[in-house]
Scaffold this active site. Structure first.
Site, PDB file in Angstrom:
ATOM      1  N   ASP A 138      -8.984   0.622   1.759  1.00 10.38           N
ATOM      2  CA  ASP A 138      -8.026   0.250   2.788  1.00 10.38           C
ATOM      3  C   ASP A 138      -8.720   0.568   4.114  1.00 10.38           C
ATOM      4  O   ASP A 138      -8.847   1.721   4.496  1.00 10.38           O
ATOM      5  CB  ASP A 138      -6.790   1.130   2.552  1.00 10.38           C
ATOM      6  CG  ASP A 138      -5.815   1.115   3.692  1.00 10.38           C
ATOM      7  OD1 ASP A 138      -5.793   0.130   4.433  1.00 10.38           O
ATOM      8  OD2 ASP A 138      -5.070   2.111   3.824  1.00 10.38           O
TER       9      ASP A 138
ATOM     10  N   ASP B  74       0.859  -1.169   0.000  1.00 14.35           N
ATOM     11  CA  ASP B  74       0.000   0.000   0.000  1.00 14.35           C
ATOM     12  C   ASP B  74       0.903   1.229   0.000  1.00 14.35           C
ATOM     13  O   ASP B  74       1.688   1.423   0.924  1.00 14.35           O
ATOM     14  CB  ASP B  74      -0.873  -0.051   1.270  1.00 14.35           C
ATOM     15  CG  ASP B  74      -2.016   0.933   1.193  1.00 14.35           C
ATOM     16  OD1 ASP B  74      -1.936   1.867   0.379  1.00 14.35           O
ATOM     17  OD2 ASP B  74      -2.979   0.764   1.953  1.00 14.35           O
TER      18      ASP B  74
ATOM     19  N   TYR C  76       1.777   1.832  15.938  1.00 13.92           N
ATOM     20  CA  TYR C  76       2.534   1.984  14.686  1.00 13.92           C
ATOM     21  C   TYR C  76       3.988   2.431  14.827  1.00 13.92           C
ATOM     22  O   TYR C  76       4.753   2.364  13.847  1.00 13.92           O
ATOM     23  CB  TYR C  76       1.758   2.872  13.699  1.00 13.92           C
ATOM     24  CG  TYR C  76       2.076   4.335  13.752  1.00 13.92           C
ATOM     25  CD1 TYR C  76       1.670   5.108  14.815  1.00 13.92           C
ATOM     26  CD2 TYR C  76       2.794   4.938  12.728  1.00 13.92           C
ATOM     27  CE1 TYR C  76       1.957   6.449  14.857  1.00 13.92           C
ATOM     28  CE2 TYR C  76       3.093   6.280  12.770  1.00 13.92           C
ATOM     29  CZ  TYR C  76       2.667   7.033  13.835  1.00 13.92           C
ATOM     30  OH  TYR C  76       2.966   8.357  13.877  1.00 13.92           O
TER      31      TYR C  76
ATOM     32  N   LYS D 147      -4.560  -2.487  10.245  1.00 16.19           N
ATOM     33  CA  LYS D 147      -4.872  -2.569   8.818  1.00 16.19           C
ATOM     34  C   LYS D 147      -5.029  -4.015   8.370  1.00 16.19           C
ATOM     35  O   LYS D 147      -5.250  -4.269   7.189  1.00 16.19           O
ATOM     36  CB  LYS D 147      -3.710  -1.965   8.007  1.00 16.19           C
ATOM     37  CG  LYS D 147      -3.381  -0.539   8.335  1.00 16.19           C
ATOM     38  CD  LYS D 147      -4.017   0.403   7.365  1.00 16.19           C
ATOM     39  CE  LYS D 147      -3.371   1.774   7.436  1.00 16.19           C
ATOM     40  NZ  LYS D 147      -3.964   2.687   6.439  1.00 16.19           N
TER      41      LYS D 147
ATOM     42  N   HIS E 282      -3.131  14.064   0.790  1.00 13.81           N
ATOM     43  CA  HIS E 282      -3.448  13.190   1.923  1.00 13.81           C
ATOM     44  C   HIS E 282      -2.267  13.156   2.901  1.00 13.81           C
ATOM     45  O   HIS E 282      -2.444  13.311   4.112  1.00 13.81           O
ATOM     46  CB  HIS E 282      -3.775  11.791   1.396  1.00 13.81           C
ATOM     47  CG  HIS E 282      -3.936  10.755   2.450  1.00 13.81           C
ATOM     48  ND1 HIS E 282      -4.896  10.831   3.434  1.00 13.81           N
ATOM     49  CD2 HIS E 282      -3.263   9.601   2.688  1.00 13.81           C
ATOM     50  CE1 HIS E 282      -4.808   9.774   4.217  1.00 13.81           C
ATOM     51  NE2 HIS E 282      -3.816   9.013   3.799  1.00 13.81           N
TER      52      HIS E 282
END
Lengths: 374, 374
Positions: free
Chosen positions: A276, A165, A287, A296, A172
């Protein structure tokens, strides 16, 4: 329950095939026009064709390519040694490992079989499917909303081993950077120099419409101080993004051999819409420093029909940026820095809502890093 | 060229099978003893057995399980519907999707076939392989260093779809944290609360011994200031880590269904050594904020023989920590918080070196997050 409806509209911007018409009855406004010819994997529960096989679609007619190949209609294609073997499989993987020329030849062959004999184009129509009603009866499946008797189940179009991804929208990335850091340094220094990406879990990729289970995970107790620890529970900040994904085909690259920018376009088979799904609260705690993981892992959904790069060729256009600044390092420079003019929109419909509400719209040309660079 | 030699020694710490001996000639000091019974995928180039198939190994004898199953020697196993189908495949995936009881039954069956009739254990030896010399001739492949005529090629034991690399050594994470931040806050707050991990690229997993190509990528120009950008070139900080990996077997978990800590041990098939190859200089520039990507994509190597959890059971022991502090959240609490007493060491040999130099040694029990928690 949230119903998530992403849509991809390709606006006609001229094509050498645009005057084509088909002898198959169809609504002229359908996205599945005769110059689209998407590829997907369908099954027909409750029929003798219950096993998944490769298909294409024209208007509301799903066309079983395994049946056409059994009838010998693809025998003219060079370098596709056994079309029946290829199209009777439950994924498009075998087809996609063929070279781009084979993809193009199969697409043109399908168009020859479906085009009207009176079509204005220079293409030579082939009458073998048009005049064979029993074959049409076996291979054609009407999926129009009026025909409730026919069930077509759309499956994942490919067995996906690895999926990456990429974080390719400058807007963004700037928005996220502004939220997490400060507006003056919103983009990390690496962002404009390479397409930043991470690997996702391929076993949780599903076809759009799959019911997604809300994930549980560790939620940071104090939003501004991770050291206060976390609680376990269902995500409260479930989110999905509007993305476009592509499949890489061709012969696998030998280990250690680099794919040049020039050769990369030969390898992109086609595009699907992708959502996603992310649990932002789980992501926040987990993370650092190795990137998103459980947040995810639970679902990624893709649309079932792959729209080939050949079909999208006529929508090719400059990206919104026109040039990349700073100029990428040589190995990433795309002399043909371009994208596709594809309008994208996303809407959601909650359980108690009567109709979907559009929450965002964009265009594929707005991505900074294009598919070849990714 | 760097030769990388990782080694896993399991030190005998008592077992109900320890008095077993085999009628197959072997060196008593071999790691491939009769109570090991590892699983792997071999091919025998230049013979009629050139196609990869599932094997086990005893001392220097590689034993072709597909040939044994063709001879009906696994027909007594319940719930392994077609042993020939299972063991003649080119990966262990089919075998590993069976329940743990089947793995255990197959292992005991192999031991029954290989155990001496005079063995001290209560096991009932089966003479069908011992007395069938032609079958031994077909199924046995001597890989001792003296026998240079026989080539056995070890293949990847499974087709790997997803693979996750966890950051489970507290000492390693503390060292890295000390380098990147300060010693007082070396561990991020999430580290002691959940096993931090990321997905790797499964298409670049190779069997140990595979020649790894030095990757190229973007190297940060100024080591302390990413904003000065990067140059493209070969990595200069190539590194590999000593890791242990495990394969998850059993029936795939349905989407949305959580695996409990209690059930997780049923799903761990076995362990291999792993080297996670990393280009630290590429990693430095690329990894913010989504984690390592190109810096880890080029190679991950694993040892070819999977040592099952059944074989490792007798080396089960407390971890070096004995308890986890802070106590993990309930869903991650392992009532049987334990590991295996497996000595691990890693050595390298450069092209101009005469012999390998040991660079590190450790023990699997030193990992803070165990396999079940991962």
């Amino acid at each position: 329950k949230i119903y998530n409806m992403s849509k991809m509209n390709v606006s006609e911007t001229g094509s050498d095939l645009k005057c084509l018409t088909s002898w198959v009855e169809m609504d002229e406004s359908s996205d599945f026009s005769i110059d689209n010819i998407p590829f997907g994997v369908c099954s027909f529960p409750g029929t003798t064709n219950a096993r998944p096989r490769c298909c294409t679609r024209l208007g509301d007619t799903v066309i079983d390519l395994s049946t056409l190949s059994e009838a010998g209609l693809f025998d003219v294609i060079d370098h596709l040694d056994s079309p029946t073997y290829t199209f009777s499989r439950d994924t498009l993987n075998n087809f996609m490992t063929h070279p781009k020329q084979v993809w193009a030849d199969v697409r043109m062959r399908i168009i020859e079989l479906l085009v009207s004999p009176t079509s204005c184009n220079a293409l030579t129509p082939d009458a073998r499917l048009r005049t064979n009603l029993p074959l049409q009866k076996t291979a054609f499946h009407d999926v129009s909303s009026e025909n409730e008797n026919i069930q077509v189940q759309m499956n994942l179009p490919a067995s996906i081993q690895d999926y990456t991804d990429f974080y390719s929208s400058r807007e963004h990335a700037t928005n996220v950077g502004t939220m997490f850091r400060d507006p003056a340094n919103a983009l990390n220094p690496n962002w404009t120099r390479l397409p930043v990406g991470y690997h996702g879990r391929s076993s949780s990729i599903f076809v759009s419409g799959h019911e997604v289970t809300r994930p549980c995970g560790q939620l940071q107790i104090n939003p501004t101080d991770a050291s206060e620890g976390s609680n376990y529970g269902p995500s409260r900040l479930l989110d999905f993004e509007l993305e476009v994904a592509f499949f890489v085909g061709g012969k696998p690259n030998p280990h250690g051999e680099r794919l040049t920018m020039e050769r990369s376009s030969e390898r992109i088979f086609g595009f699907v819409l992708m959502n996603d799904w992310s649990a932002r609260d789980i992501q926040k705690f987990e993370y650092v420093p190795l990137g998103p993981f459980g947040s995810k892992n639970f679902a990624t959904t893709i649309s079932p029909w792959i729209i080939t790069t050949m079909a999208l060729e006529k929508y090719k256009c400059a990206t919104s940026y026109e040039i990349q600044e700073p100029i990428p390092l040589e190995y990433l420079q795309d002399k043909d820095y371009s994208s596709y003019d594809i309008e994208l929109e996303i809407a959601i419909m909650g359980e108690n809502m009567k109709e979907p509400v559009k929450v965002s719209k964009s265009n594929l040309r707005n991505l900074y890093w294009n598919a070849k660079q990714q």
